[in-house]
Design a protein around this motif. Structure first.
Motif, PDB file in Angstrom:
ATOM      1  N   PRO A   1       6.144 -50.613 -12.110  1.00 47.72           N
ATOM      2  CA  PRO A   1       5.825 -50.860 -11.220  1.00 47.72           C
ATOM      3  C   PRO A   1       6.746 -51.662 -10.938  1.00 47.72           C
ATOM      4  CG  PRO A   1       4.911 -48.951 -10.340  1.00 47.72           C
ATOM      5  CD  PRO A   1       4.890 -49.879 -11.445  1.00 47.72           C
ATOM      6  N   ALA A   2       5.579 -53.075 -11.721  1.00 54.63           N
ATOM      7  CA  ALA A   2       5.862 -54.382 -12.201  1.00 54.63           C
ATOM      8  C   ALA A   2       7.533 -55.318 -13.468  1.00 54.63           C
ATOM      9  CB  ALA A   2       5.045 -55.147 -13.020  1.00 54.63           C
ATOM     10  N   LEU A   3       7.689 -54.054 -14.019  1.00 55.95           N
ATOM     11  CA  LEU A   3       8.810 -53.409 -15.112  1.00 55.95           C
ATOM     12  C   LEU A   3      10.119 -53.676 -14.350  1.00 55.95           C
ATOM     13  CD1 LEU A   3       7.035 -51.653 -18.047  1.00 55.95           C
ATOM     14  CD2 LEU A   3       8.014 -54.856 -17.876  1.00 55.95           C
ATOM     15  N   GLY A   4      10.154 -52.765 -13.547  1.00 53.31           N
ATOM     16  CA  GLY A   4      11.208 -52.795 -12.655  1.00 53.31           C
ATOM     17  C   GLY A   4      11.462 -53.671 -11.422  1.00 53.31           C
ATOM     18  N   LEU A   5      10.408 -54.628 -11.041  1.00 52.41           N
ATOM     19  CA  LEU A   5      10.394 -55.488 -10.321  1.00 52.41           C
ATOM     20  C   LEU A   5      11.512 -56.776 -10.395  1.00 52.41           C
ATOM     21  CD1 LEU A   5       9.404 -56.733  -7.146  1.00 52.41           C
ATOM     22  CD2 LEU A   5       7.474 -57.783  -8.176  1.00 52.41           C
ATOM     23  N   LYS A   6      10.732 -57.131 -11.862  1.00 51.89           N
ATOM     24  CA  LYS A   6      11.726 -58.198 -12.546  1.00 51.89           C
ATOM     25  C   LYS A   6      12.236 -58.085 -12.520  1.00 51.89           C
ATOM     26  CE  LYS A   6      11.172 -61.271 -16.384  1.00 51.89           C
ATOM     27  NZ  LYS A   6      10.089 -60.819 -18.050  1.00 51.89           N
ATOM     28  N   GLU A   7      13.461 -56.657 -12.918  1.00 56.62           N
ATOM     29  CA  GLU A   7      15.313 -56.658 -12.472  1.00 56.62           C
ATOM     30  C   GLU A   7      15.487 -56.219 -11.686  1.00 56.62           C
ATOM     31  OE1 GLU A   7      16.514 -56.654 -15.791  1.00 56.62           O
ATOM     32  OE2 GLU A   7      14.494 -56.663 -17.157  1.00 56.62           O
ATOM     33  N   ALA A   8      14.529 -55.782 -10.423  1.00 51.46           N
ATOM     34  CA  ALA A   8      15.666 -55.830  -9.294  1.00 51.46           C
ATOM     35  C   ALA A   8      15.363 -56.563  -8.391  1.00 51.46           C
ATOM     36  CB  ALA A   8      15.701 -54.079  -9.103  1.00 51.46           C
ATOM     37  N   GLY A   9      14.085 -56.465  -7.936  1.00 51.65           N
ATOM     38  CA  GLY A   9      12.875 -57.435  -6.959  1.00 51.65           C
ATOM     39  C   GLY A   9      12.993 -56.410  -5.796  1.00 51.65           C
ATOM     40  N   PRO A  10      12.450 -57.069  -4.943  1.00 57.16           N
ATOM     41  CA  PRO A  10      11.898 -55.730  -3.782  1.00 57.16           C
ATOM     42  C   PRO A  10      12.894 -54.715  -3.910  1.00 57.16           C
ATOM     43  CG  PRO A  10      11.930 -57.930  -3.272  1.00 57.16           C
ATOM     44  CD  PRO A  10      12.595 -58.142  -4.338  1.00 57.16           C
ATOM     45  N   ALA A  11      14.004 -54.222  -3.916  1.00 60.12           N
ATOM     46  CA  ALA A  11      14.772 -52.985  -4.282  1.00 60.12           C
ATOM     47  C   ALA A  11      15.065 -53.106  -5.477  1.00 60.12           C
ATOM     48  CB  ALA A  11      16.347 -53.643  -4.591  1.00 60.12           C
ATOM     49  N   VAL A  12      13.270 -52.634  -6.326  1.00 55.94           N
ATOM     50  CA  VAL A  12      12.870 -51.753  -7.335  1.00 55.94           C
ATOM     51  C   VAL A  12      12.544 -50.274  -6.366  1.00 55.94           C
ATOM     52  CG1 VAL A  12      10.310 -52.333  -6.507  1.00 55.94           C
ATOM     53  CG2 VAL A  12      11.380 -51.260  -8.645  1.00 55.94           C
ATOM     54  N   ILE A  13      12.735 -50.650  -4.949  1.00 58.12           N
ATOM     55  CA  ILE A  13      11.990 -48.870  -4.552  1.00 58.12           C
ATOM     56  C   ILE A  13      13.021 -48.337  -4.246  1.00 58.12           C
ATOM     57  CG2 ILE A  13      11.410 -48.274  -1.911  1.00 58.12           C
ATOM     58  CD1 ILE A  13       9.964 -50.997  -1.850  1.00 58.12           C
ATOM     59  N   VAL A  14      14.611 -48.741  -4.479  1.00 56.37           N
ATOM     60  CA  VAL A  14      16.180 -48.159  -4.448  1.00 56.37           C
ATOM     61  C   VAL A  14      15.989 -47.512  -5.801  1.00 56.37           C
ATOM     62  CG1 VAL A  14      18.346 -48.101  -4.042  1.00 56.37           C
ATOM     63  CG2 VAL A  14      16.670 -49.325  -2.486  1.00 56.37           C
ATOM     64  N   ALA A  15      15.470 -48.422  -6.971  1.00 54.64           N
ATOM     65  CA  ALA A  15      15.877 -48.028  -8.112  1.00 54.64           C
ATOM     66  C   ALA A  15      15.152 -46.909  -8.254  1.00 54.64           C
ATOM     67  CB  ALA A  15      15.442 -49.150  -9.004  1.00 54.64           C
ATOM     68  N   TYR A  16      14.051 -46.510  -7.844  1.00 56.98           N
ATOM     69  CA  TYR A  16      12.961 -45.357  -8.401  1.00 56.98           C
ATOM     70  C   TYR A  16      13.715 -44.396  -7.154  1.00 56.98           C
ATOM     71  CZ  TYR A  16       9.029 -47.049 -10.582  1.00 56.98           C
ATOM     72  OH  TYR A  16       7.489 -47.992 -11.670  1.00 56.98           O
ATOM     73  N   VAL A  17      14.244 -44.998  -5.886  1.00 57.36           N
ATOM     74  CA  VAL A  17      14.567 -43.550  -5.678  1.00 57.36           C
ATOM     75  C   VAL A  17      16.485 -42.864  -6.269  1.00 57.36           C
ATOM     76  CG1 VAL A  17      15.941 -42.432  -3.628  1.00 57.36           C
ATOM     77  CG2 VAL A  17      13.824 -43.994  -3.237  1.00 57.36           C
ATOM     78  N   LEU A  18      17.225 -43.991  -6.263  1.00 58.80           N
ATOM     79  CA  LEU A  18      18.608 -43.676  -7.706  1.00 58.80           C
ATOM     80  C   LEU A  18      17.671 -42.845  -8.628  1.00 58.80           C
ATOM     81  CD1 LEU A  18      21.338 -44.002  -8.151  1.00 58.80           C
ATOM     82  CD2 LEU A  18      20.541 -46.382  -9.176  1.00 58.80           C
TER      83      LEU A  18
END
Length: 454
Positions: free
Chosen positions: A31-48
């Motif tokens: 999650p922290a690695l994803g947050l660095k790339e997408a900000g709070p929208a990392v939540i959407v990245a998991y759904v995508l």
């Protein structure tokens, strides 16, 4: 030794093995690695990422009911596209899953250090000990391994639900401001990183030969676990984002990089003084479970390849006492122990991730080949809905994510492909003359569309 494996995994064990293969680094590290790339929208990245995986999950669910045998990805690609493609898929998937299991066991070291101050050498020793235990558990019996998996995964899911519920009363909504500030590119890049969080959903297909009532339990197990994990990932990642200062998540890790313990960073706010301890224990259980599911699934690739004369025949041996592919498990376990002891598995895991995305994309092609060929031997009891649109979307989506992985992981995936081709040319080609369903399709087009059946 005998060649028969026992069907002793029920629906619950099927679901928990699949979920156990997903509940690991995807929740506790990434999650922290994803947050660095997408900000709070990392939540959407998991759904995508879940949406991109879904077509392959549906495709595998169909093919698994037509071929409820050990081998999973290898078996489907081999039977669809021939032994060359099967060899590449089998060896690559085997290496990839073992790399991910190694990464899970080494990765739990970050959480272990939150419990007790250990030297790097002792952390590695613990990882090696757990790896050895997992290998023994898998040799002794699939049923025992499945039962252990069910217990661990159930406990982890209960803890994660409690984490999400408590977080609902403690999150700071200000953490979600600038939700999509990194734009669509950031979300897509983050989705590529977290794609591997779902890769375990189809590992259960690798042990299809050991599942009771596979026509029902295989597709149901895959789809139930997939749906449950999309919801669980979304809620847990939202809780992590809402609980923690983004600076803590993106800079508190090794060398000022992203945190490797994002679940524990905000745990004190939820569970008080014992919060970090509770989450660290849960993380260690989950990562061990992920490694166990990886060994259980990956060891079936050399077993299936050996049956097809694409690997040494000794790997096809099944223990008369335990009814498990003991030799394949021990070879897989040996590689697991060697990686933990001598290799920087974090880097290797990144390379393996790109290959997994490639394989998930090709699985969709395999289903299209089977449906197009209309061979008599292909009789699935479950049909993937939305064919062929769903499979085309899965293929395009997977390839799009692959382009976001970076040059080194893509080259790593290419290297695995070259290694698989070399193994087939040196070892497998002289030992097999099989053709896949693709040959039927090509023959039909050569003959001007005349019917061709096996």
């Amino acid at each position: 030794m005998t060649d028969d494996l026992e069907r002793d995994l029920g629906l619950y064990a099927t679901v928990t093995i699949s979920m156990g293969a997903m509940i690991g680094s995807g929740i506790f590290v990434l999650p922290a690695l994803g947050l660095k790339e997408a900000g709070p929208a990392v939540i959407v990245a998991y759904v995508l990422a879940g949406l991109v995986v879904l077509p392959a999950a549906l495709s595998k669910a169909e093919m698994a009911t037509a071929m409820p045998e050990s081998g999973g990805t290898y078996l489907y690609i081999d039977r669809a596209m021939g032994p060359l493609a099967g060899t590449v898929a089998g060896l690559g998937a085997w290496f990839s899953l073992v790399f991910k299991s190694s990464f899970a066991l080494v990765g739990l070291g970050a959480y272990l250090l939150l419990l007790v101050p250990l030297s790097d050498g002792l952390v590695k020793a613990v990882a090696l000990g757990l790896a050895a235990l997992i290998v023994v558990l898998n040799v002794v019996g699939t049923e025992q391994s499945g039962k252990a998996q069910s217990i661990v995964v159930t406990a982890v899911v209960v803890a994660l639900v409690a984490y999400v519920v408590d977080a609902g009363f403690a999150v700071d909504t200000a953490r979600f401001s600038g939700f999509a500030a990194e734009g669509a590119d950031g979300v897509v890049t983050a989705a590529a990183f977290v794609f591997v969080s779902y890769a375990g959903v189809t590992k259960i297909a690798s042990v299809a030969e050991e599942i009771e009532n596979p026509d029902r339990n295989l597709p149901l197990g895959i789809l139930v676990s997939m749906g449950a994990m999309v919801v669980l990932y979304t809620l847990v990642v939202a809780a992590v984002v809402g609980l923690n200062d983004p600076t803590t998540l993106t800079t508190s890790g090794p060398g000022g990089g992203p945190s490797l313990t994002p679940m524990a960073d905000g745990a004190g706010r939820l569970f008080g003084g014992v919060g970090v301890v509770v989450i660290s224990v849960v993380a260690i259980l989950a990562l061990t479970s992920m490694a166990n599911a990886g060994v259980l699934a990956s060891s079936r690739f050399p077993l299936a390849m050996s049956r097809d004369s694409l690997a040494p025949e000794t790997l096809a041996g099944v223990s008369e006492r335990f009814k498990t592919p003991a030799t394949a498990i021990l070879v897989t376990g040996g590689l697991l122990l060697a990686l933990i002891a001598f290799v920087d598995v974090v880097d290797l895991a990144k390379l393996a991730s790109a290959f997994q995305i490639l394989v998930f994309s090709i699985v969709n092609v395999a289903l299209i080949v089977f449906r197009t060929s209309d061979v008599d031997s292909y009789q699935p009891s479950f049909r993937a809905p939305g064919y062929p649109v769903v499979q085309v979307v899965g293929l395009v989506g997977g390839l799009a994510l692959l382009t976001q992985m970076g040059t080194v992981p893509i080259l790593g995936a290419a290297g695995i492909v070259v290694g698989g081709v070399a193994w087939y040319l040196v070892y497998g080609r002289s030992r097999t003359d099989r053709e896949g369903a693709l040959a039927v399709v090509l023959a039909r087009y050569r003959d001007g569309g005349t019917e061709a059946h096996e």
